[in-house]
Scaffold this motif. Sequence first.
Motif, mmCIF file in Angstrom:
data_model
loop_
_atom_site.group_PDB
_atom_site.id
_atom_site.type_symbol
_atom_site.label_atom_id
_atom_site.label_comp_id
_atom_site.label_asym_id
_atom_site.label_seq_id
_atom_site.Cartn_x
_atom_site.Cartn_y
_atom_site.Cartn_z
ATOM 1 N N GLN A 193 0.059 -8.163 0.042
ATOM 2 C CA GLN A 193 1.590 -7.673 -0.617
ATOM 3 C C GLN A 193 1.030 -6.397 -1.721
ATOM 4 O O GLN A 193 1.894 -5.662 -1.884
ATOM 5 C CB GLN A 193 1.907 -8.681 -1.556
ATOM 6 N N THR A 212 0.655 -3.445 0.421
ATOM 7 C CA THR A 212 2.042 -2.999 0.933
ATOM 8 C C THR A 212 2.981 -2.191 -0.410
ATOM 9 O O THR A 212 3.586 -1.190 0.013
ATOM 10 C CB THR A 212 2.924 -4.050 1.507
ATOM 11 N N VAL A 213 2.937 -2.909 -1.432
ATOM 12 C CA VAL A 213 3.480 -2.247 -2.445
ATOM 13 C C VAL A 213 2.867 -1.055 -2.885
ATOM 14 O O VAL A 213 3.552 0.039 -3.263
ATOM 15 C CB VAL A 213 3.733 -3.166 -3.701
ATOM 16 N N THR A 215 5.109 2.646 -2.704
ATOM 17 C CA THR A 215 5.078 3.504 -3.731
ATOM 18 C C THR A 215 4.628 4.682 -3.622
ATOM 19 O O THR A 215 5.354 5.858 -4.159
ATOM 20 C CB THR A 215 4.317 2.754 -4.969
ATOM 21 N N THR A 225 14.048 2.252 3.081
ATOM 22 C CA THR A 225 13.155 0.972 2.603
ATOM 23 C C THR A 225 14.281 -0.194 2.950
ATOM 24 O O THR A 225 13.661 -1.019 3.754
ATOM 25 C CB THR A 225 13.101 1.098 1.162
#
Length: 77
Positions: A3, A6-7, A11, A42
């Motif tokens: 996670q 992925t973030v 970003t 997104t």
Amino acid sequence: MNQIQTVALLTLLSTLLITVSYWLIGGWTGALMGVGLVGVTTLGGWYYSVQIPLGAYNAQPITASQAPSLYRMVSAV
């Protein structure tokens, strides 16, 4: 850990798109258009996250008579 990766990737790509929009379109108008484009892509990726890989592999629904063990494995969940 996945996670966080992925973030971080989202970003980085969002920042890159907004920065490129700022330079190419010009100023804050371009940045706002970049923010809008980031939001649309997104949300689209999130909404279609199931259909995209299934479509890429040409997945088809099966019946219990076609693959009984696979059908039992999936339907047990």
